[in-house]
Design a protein around this motif. Structure first.
Motif, mmCIF file in Angstrom:
data_model
loop_
_atom_site.group_PDB
_atom_site.id
_atom_site.type_symbol
_atom_site.label_atom_id
_atom_site.label_comp_id
_atom_site.label_asym_id
_atom_site.label_seq_id
_atom_site.Cartn_x
_atom_site.Cartn_y
_atom_site.Cartn_z
ATOM 1 N N ARG A 103 -34.449 124.615 -10.484
ATOM 2 C CA ARG A 103 -34.626 125.280 -9.182
ATOM 3 C C ARG A 103 -35.462 126.548 -9.346
ATOM 4 N N SER A 146 -48.066 125.145 5.029
ATOM 5 C CA SER A 146 -47.013 124.196 4.644
ATOM 6 C C SER A 146 -47.621 122.935 4.034
ATOM 7 N N THR A 194 -40.197 120.572 3.796
ATOM 8 C CA THR A 194 -38.839 120.903 4.243
ATOM 9 C C THR A 194 -37.929 121.124 3.038
ATOM 10 N N TYR A 195 -38.063 120.270 2.039
ATOM 11 C CA TYR A 195 -37.286 120.396 0.806
ATOM 12 C C TYR A 195 -37.613 121.732 0.111
ATOM 13 N N SER A 250 -38.960 124.404 1.412
ATOM 14 C CA SER A 250 -38.564 125.505 2.275
ATOM 15 C C SER A 250 -37.064 125.779 2.188
ATOM 16 N N ASN A 251 -36.267 124.717 2.185
ATOM 17 C CA ASN A 251 -34.812 124.884 2.108
ATOM 18 C C ASN A 251 -34.387 125.511 0.783
ATOM 19 N N ILE A 252 -34.946 125.039 -0.310
ATOM 20 C CA ILE A 252 -34.603 125.596 -1.623
ATOM 21 C C ILE A 252 -35.041 127.053 -1.720
ATOM 22 N N SER A 268 -35.561 129.274 0.695
ATOM 23 C CA SER A 268 -34.724 130.131 1.550
ATOM 24 C C SER A 268 -33.343 130.340 0.948
ATOM 25 N N GLU A 269 -32.788 129.270 0.398
ATOM 26 C CA GLU A 269 -31.460 129.337 -0.199
ATOM 27 C C GLU A 269 -31.433 130.285 -1.399
ATOM 28 N N THR A 294 -37.668 133.155 4.099
ATOM 29 C CA THR A 294 -38.429 131.923 4.272
ATOM 30 C C THR A 294 -39.744 132.000 3.509
#
Length: 186
Positions: free
Chosen positions: A66, A93, A105-106, A108-110, A112-113, A118
């Motif tokens: 990650r 993007s 999307t994948y 972006s989610n990782i 942000s997490e 963002t």
């Protein structure tokens, strides 16, 4: 074998990594921002030594998947904004997704997490840093800067600049000029 290095974002960082690899007798094929491809497998003691030596210079050898992906995202953005002559004509993007081979999307989610912001906010922060740099060099006016960095208008650039820095671009420029003028009189 590829090695991923966090905070490797400048030519100076590349030189440090190059020196550390040479000290350990490791030969590399490619050395780019955030990634080094070495010819041979690295022994565990070499990897530990490299990790330790890089840490002394503020760099970090990554081994978590990650963290490696986050670093790749950051490096694509930094390279796109700070080291490319022109920003891509496609959506950021699409550009990032294409460069890294993952669904946006994948990514972006990782991002942000892990980072707590963002990808878009990260891009905005780096674009504003680039605006500051261009204002400092005083080679382009605000219209040319907004065009170069793909802002829809000077007003959009100015609003975003003020939101991030708390200052208007023109006030920032005057502030820098005043500071430089004051330094000249010392």
């Amino acid at each position: 074998m590829k090695l991923y290095i966090k905070f490797m974002v400048s030519l100076r960082c590349k030189m440090i990594v190059k020196e550390e690899l040479l000290k350990l007798g490791l030969k590399y094929v490619a050395l780019d921002l955030g990634v080094v491809e070495v010819l041979q497998d690295i022994r565990p003691e070499q990897q530990a030594q490299l990790k330790s030596n890089l840490m002394k210079s503020g760099l970090e050898l990554l081994d978590d998947k990650r963290s490696i992906l986050i670093d790749k995202i950051k490096n694509v953005i930094i390279e796109m904004i700070h080291y490319s002559d022109e920003l891509p004509k496609v959506n950021y993007s699409d550009y990032i997704s294409e460069k890294l081979g993952y669904d946006y999307t994948y990514l972006s989610n990782i991002f942000s997490e892990v980072k707590g912001m963002t990808i878009q906010n990260f891009i905005i922060l780096h674009k504003i840093e680039k605006v500051k740099e261009l204002l400092l060099y005083n080679e382009l006016n605000l219209t040319e800067i907004s065009y170069k960095l793909h802002y829809s208008s000077v007003a959009h650039l100015s609003n975003q600049f003020k939101k991030v820095t708390g200052l208007s671009p023109s006030f920032y420029k005057r502030l820098r000029e005043k500071r430089m003028s004051n330094l000249e009189h010392l």
